[in-house]
Design an enzyme around this catalytic site. Structure first.
Site, PDB file in Angstrom:
ATOM      1  N   LYS A 208       0.842  -1.197   0.000  1.00  0.00           N
ATOM      2  CA  LYS A 208       0.000   0.000   0.000  1.00  0.00           C
ATOM      3  C   LYS A 208       0.882   1.253   0.000  1.00  0.00           C
ATOM      4  O   LYS A 208       0.678   2.170  -0.777  1.00  0.00           O
ATOM      5  CB  LYS A 208      -0.920  -0.037   1.223  1.00  0.00           C
ATOM      6  N   GLU A 214      10.490  -4.652   4.621  1.00  0.00           N
ATOM      7  CA  GLU A 214      10.600  -6.058   4.195  1.00  0.00           C
ATOM      8  C   GLU A 214      10.314  -6.182   2.699  1.00  0.00           C
ATOM      9  O   GLU A 214      11.049  -6.833   1.946  1.00  0.00           O
ATOM     10  CB  GLU A 214       9.591  -6.937   4.958  1.00  0.00           C
ATOM     11  N   GLY A 265      -4.746  -1.835   4.981  1.00  0.00           N
ATOM     12  CA  GLY A 265      -3.976  -2.971   4.464  1.00  0.00           C
ATOM     13  C   GLY A 265      -4.675  -4.304   4.685  1.00  0.00           C
ATOM     14  O   GLY A 265      -4.770  -5.145   3.790  1.00  0.00           O
ATOM     15  N   ARG A 266      -5.210  -4.498   5.899  1.00  0.00           N
ATOM     16  CA  ARG A 266      -5.843  -5.790   6.210  1.00  0.00           C
ATOM     17  C   ARG A 266      -7.237  -5.925   5.595  1.00  0.00           C
ATOM     18  O   ARG A 266      -7.894  -6.946   5.772  1.00  0.00           O
ATOM     19  CB  ARG A 266      -5.865  -6.007   7.725  1.00  0.00           C
ATOM     20  N   GLU A 351      -4.785  -6.790  14.788  1.00  0.00           N
ATOM     21  CA  GLU A 351      -4.244  -5.482  14.381  1.00  0.00           C
ATOM     22  C   GLU A 351      -5.348  -4.422  14.466  1.00  0.00           C
ATOM     23  O   GLU A 351      -5.072  -3.250  14.667  1.00  0.00           O
ATOM     24  CB  GLU A 351      -3.646  -5.545  12.960  1.00  0.00           C
ATOM     25  N   HIS A 382      -4.921 -33.383  16.632  1.00  0.00           N
ATOM     26  CA  HIS A 382      -3.792 -34.224  17.043  1.00  0.00           C
ATOM     27  C   HIS A 382      -2.637 -33.387  17.566  1.00  0.00           C
ATOM     28  O   HIS A 382      -1.500 -33.852  17.612  1.00  0.00           O
ATOM     29  CB  HIS A 382      -3.354 -35.104  15.874  1.00  0.00           C
ATOM     30  N   LYS A 491       9.499  -0.884  14.254  1.00  0.00           N
ATOM     31  CA  LYS A 491      10.097  -0.493  12.968  1.00  0.00           C
ATOM     32  C   LYS A 491      11.203   0.540  13.201  1.00  0.00           C
ATOM     33  O   LYS A 491      12.292   0.452  12.633  1.00  0.00           O
ATOM     34  CB  LYS A 491       9.043   0.130  12.042  1.00  0.00           C
TER      35      LYS A 491
END
Ligand code: F6P
Length: 522
Positions: A208, A214, A265-266, A351, A382, A491
């Site tokens: 965005k 990253e 963003g999400r 978030e 399991h 950050k």
């Protein structure tokens, strides 16, 4: 818009009194025994999703009070503010309009609709951008020289496309392979690049902001790898999905698909960020995905609170977090293609609502987002289901089951469905064993979401359902669910530590960070 402190409302006080007087000892087994209509009473249909809420620690009186709480906290007004394009993300002064991305085009019939009257211009821009993005997806689908599509992005620019491409794998009508690189850990990109040939690879740089360290690091390394293989046609093999077209151009990318600051963003899988899914399932499939979400938007926007599924789920979340004080919720999709569903929901909910101040920055005295965690069934059974059945904490479980399978393997689907039903049943009924080890306390709550099939429409609806239920709990708690300041400090510190790792300067650092830095440099 002003937020009312939920814990100061009459409904909250009434819930507290009722809880202390007995609803804290609510027993599901007794509730079913005395009320043959409980399943119907606590079932809720919504577009593409059927929800059985009956195995929750909830009686009619409690739900009435929770609905009062929603009214007293102004959930409806807050919802209407979102749908009218008001800047409800107050810390960033932005509107919140991911719902507009799935709104159908204006036609003479719906042009006068109330729902989009304030945002008609944005809607037309959404549709022209969507048209261009879907046309491009088709050219990639038609281009046989491209065999591999690599999405480089993180957070919402990774989880949305990754989760949906995996979940809708059965609907993929392209032979292309999809790769998702998010981590700055070079092992991830390195392992991906080793499997690729530059001439047949398309890189989608999804960010965005086009500044996320990253993503930028991975994008630069991918570009260097591409050039290092003697390729010069970056323009053909790199595409950007971003609101920051200028930065993408400066990076050397000329094909860009934009979106807008009013898409978090999400919440961005419905925008250009959804390009990997559009390439996988094609434009008609992507439009079905949007249509499923739009149907859920309309359900949330127009249905009375009592029968509004996102509202009922969001209020249940408040009930569990603030009255029962359950710290987490386990997410159990009984469909192996939904393997990233828990991770997707983690970002969406944690978030959005992992905050301890209200929308004006005032400290809140009550808990907010639970921890979400999980794995697809039956694998989770399991691993950690032991703790869900017999552990010291009560963890509400949210199952997703899908009625129809898209494979023809005999026996599997019945066994899968038998397992999901049995797990929900076992959590509730428990088992008495005086010896102790085989004792199951039971009365452990779960929600059961049922889809007829996992399709673009139903997945779209299921995601939108989750977006709106997070909106409802966030709205009751009075927080701004649409910012994410909590990710910023790390950050900033990482930049500082990065320099120190190079120089070895530990001046002013705490003892632990200084010690680890020294070991890492030795
Ligand atoms: O740092 C958190 C975050 O901003 C998320 O909210 C977002 O989804 C992710 O980073 C990626 O951001 P971008 O798409 O701008 O690279």
């Amino acid at each position: 818009m002003t937020h009312i402190r939920c814990d100061l409302t009459p409904a909250w006080a009434a819930l507290k009194v009722a809880f202390d007087a007995g609803t804290n000892r609510f027993d599901l087994r007794t509730a079913f025994a005395i009320d043959p209509g409980r399943f119907e009473r606590f079932s809720q249909g919504a577009p593409h999703v059927f929800a059985d809420l009956s195995k929750n620690l909830l009686d009619v009186e409690t739900e009435v009070l929770l609905l009062d709480l929603a009214r007293q906290c102004g959930v409806q007004e807050h919802r209407d503010a979102m749908f009218s394009g008001e800047a409800i993300n107050t810390t960033e002064q932005r509107a919140v309009m991911h719902w507009l991305l799935r709104y159908p085009p204006q036609t003479p019939e719906n042009a006068a609709q109330e729902a989009t009257k304030n945002v008609a211009h944005e809607l037309s821009v959404v549709h022209s951008t969507m048209g261009a993005m879907l046309a491009y997806a088709q050219t990639v689908r038609d281009d046989e020289s491209i065999t591999d599509v690599v999405n480089i992005g993180i957070g919402g620019s990774d989880l949305g496309p990754q989760m949906t491409v995996l979940a809708l794998d059965a609907f993929s009508t392209t032979g292309k392979r999809f790769h998702f690189v998010s981590n700055v850990d070079g092992h991830e990109l390195d392992a991906t690049l080793r499997r690729l040939r530059p001439e047949s690879t398309l890189f989608l740089i999804a960010s965005k902001t086009f500044t996320t360290i990253e993503t930028m690091t991975n994008a630069h390394s991918a570009k260097a790898w591409f050039a290092g293989q003697g390729r010069t046609d970056t323009a053909r093999h790199f595409v950007a999905l971003t609101t920051n077209v200028a930065a993408a151009n400066a990076f050397g990318i000329s094909t860009t698909f934009g979106f807008w600051d009013w898409v978090g963003g999400r919440y961005s899988v419905w925008s250009a960020i959804g390009l990997p899914l559009a390439i996988a399932i094609g434009a008609p499939g992507f439009r079905d995905f949007l249509a499923g979400a739009h149907a859920m938007d309309e359900h949330f926007r127009t249905t009375p609170l009592e029968t509004n599924l996102p509202v009922r789920l969001g209020l249940l979340d408040v009930w569990y977090r603030n009255f029962h004080r359950f710290p987490s919720r386990s997410i159990a999709p009984y469909h192996s293609a939904m393997k990233r569903w828990p991770a997707y929901l983690q970002q969406l909910e944690m978030e959005s609502n992992g905050k301890q101040v209200d929308a004006s920055g005032n400290a809140l005295p009550y808990a907010t987002s639970p921890v979400l965690w999980g794995e697809p069934g039956t694998n989770g059974q399991h691993a950690f289901f032991q703790m869900l059945h017999q552990g010291a904490d009560v963890v509400p479980v949210e199952f997703v089951a899908v009625k129809k399978a898209r494979h023809a393997l005999e026996g599997h689907q019945t066994l899968l469905l038998a397992n999901v039903l049995a797990q929900a049943q076992a959590l509730m009924v428990g088992q008495v064993d005086d010896g102790g080890h085989r004792n199951f306390p039971g009365n452990r709550p779960s929600t059961f979401l049922l889809l007829d099939e996992l399709s673009p429409e139903s997945l779209g609806a299921l995601i939108a359902l989750q977006e709106h239920r997070v909106f409802v709990s966030g709205s009751v708690w009075g927080i701004n669910s649409f910012d994410q300041w909590g990710v910023e400090l790390g950050k900033v510190l990482a930049k500082n530590v990065q320099t120190r790792l190079a120089s070895g300067d530990a001046k002013g650092l705490d003892g632990s960070t200084a010690g680890l830095l020294a070991r890492l440099r030795s």
